[in-house]
Design an enzyme around this catalytic site. Structure first.
Site, PDB file in Angstrom:
ATOM      1  N   VAL A 160       0.869  -1.182   0.000  1.00 29.31           N
ATOM      2  CA  VAL A 160       0.000   0.000   0.000  1.00 29.31           C
ATOM      3  C   VAL A 160       0.899   1.222   0.000  1.00 29.31           C
ATOM      4  CG1 VAL A 160      -1.740   1.251   1.319  1.00 29.31           C
ATOM      5  CG2 VAL A 160      -1.696  -1.225   1.381  1.00 29.31           C
ATOM      6  N   LYS A 161       0.651   2.157  -0.895  1.00 28.80           N
ATOM      7  CA  LYS A 161       1.425   3.400  -0.841  1.00 28.80           C
ATOM      8  C   LYS A 161       0.765   4.302   0.193  1.00 28.80           C
ATOM      9  CE  LYS A 161       3.170   5.736  -4.381  1.00 28.80           C
ATOM     10  NZ  LYS A 161       4.589   5.813  -4.079  1.00 28.80           N
TER      11      LYS A 161
END
Ligand code: PMP
Length: 312
Positions: A160-161
């Site tokens: 996940v950024k």
């Protein structure tokens, strides 16, 4: 020093386009307090030939954003197509005729206390800035292995950024820069090489391309996927995804980073050990050339990876 940003005039904020200087959030915003945002970084390249900005792999970036919303219980009003159109519209509105970087962010917008995810309201915002090279892509970078470990997927998911997870990147990049290096390489808690502070890593060994597997706490980079496909299809290389030990890096023939920001960036030394002969290697150079032809729309075969936004 962190780079200064030159933004386009407009941002997408709370459902509409407004001047970027008016796009502001409260200090009580959940995302500001707890780092509960997730984002994408998307590049657009200016093609003089086509008099257009070519946004690279726009759909893939939005797909990653939308999928990752599930992990953080982010629910927003905008659909996949809406987000796509917002990115395109902001590039148009910017009027830029040079490289751009698009930053959609989904964030927990509620003014509420407590580090919860489920049931906390989320919103989308987006802006565009000018962006040239993020790091040196010609001479080769001098890098070090960080004393900081990469976030584990079971701590803060690395795929996940997430805005908050960039503290991990900032610690490693700052440490590296203060010690006189350009970039850092993270190991995971098991001691295997995973990635740079904001880029994936590849090594060339005996003509094969090797990169850490997606299960090893990496962000599964869109550039990484691009490089794998181009290496296989255009250079006929054998690409292997497997854990890499730190000392394998020291004896590799070539090393390079890749990412939307980093593009394809050769590494010339690691922990003061010269990689190869200290020059960007031949496979890195070839991949760089192919990559830039593709993102600049010079390779018809891969033009479908580019979204053309005509300049007025
Ligand atoms: N790893 C990290 C931690 C990153 O921040 C990035 C940049 N988004 C990458 C890898 C490369 O990913 P991509 O090619 O999708 O930009």
């Amino acid at each position: 020093m962190a780079a200064t940003m030159i933004p386009g005039k407009y941002a997408y904020f709370e459902g509409g386009y407004i001047p970027i200087e008016e796009a502001k959030i409260s200090i009580m915003t959940h995302a500001f307090n707890y780092g509960t945002g997730l984002f994408e970084g998307i590049r657009g390249y200016y093609s003089e030939n086509k008099n257009a900005i070519l946004i690279f792999k726009l759909n893939e970036h939005i797909d990653r954003l939308v999928r990752n919303c599930k992990i953080l219980y982010m629910e927003i009003n905008e659909t996949f197509d809406d987000i796509r159109n917002i990115c395109i519209e902001l590039v148009k509105k910017s009027g830029f005729r040079e490289g751009v970087y698009i930053r959609p962010i989904v964030y927990k917008s509620e003014l509420s206390l407590g580090p919860l995810l489920k049931g906390v309201e989320s919103k989308l915002c987006c802006y565009v800035i000018k962006l040239g090279d993020y790091c040196d892509i010609n001479a080769g970078l001098d890098v070090c292995v960080s004393s900081w470990r990469r976030l584990e997927d079971n701590a803060i998911p690395s795929r996940v950024k997430a805005t908050g997870s960039y503290i991990n990147s900032a610690l490693a990049a700052s440490e590296a820069k203060q010690a006189g290096f350009s970039e850092a390489i993270f190991l995971n808690e098991n001691g295997f090489v995973v990635e740079g502070s904001a880029m994936n890593i590849f090594m060339v060994l005996n003509g094969e391309l090797i990169t850490p597997p997606r299960s090893d706490s990496i962000l599964v980079g869109i550039t990484r996927n691009t490089v794998i496909e181009l290496a296989r299809k255009e250079l006929g290389l054998n690409v292997i995804e497997r854990p890499i030990a730190r000392t394998e890096l020291y004896v590799a023939d070539e090393i390079f980073f890749c990412g939307t920001g980093a593009q394809v960036a050769p590494v010339k030394s690691i922990d003061r050990r010269i990689i190869g002969n200290g020059e960007p290697g031949p496979i890195t150079r070839e991949l760089q050339k192919i990559y830039f032809d593709v993102v600049l729309g010079k390779n018809e075969k891969y033009l479908h990876w580019c979204t053309l936004v005509p300049c007025e």
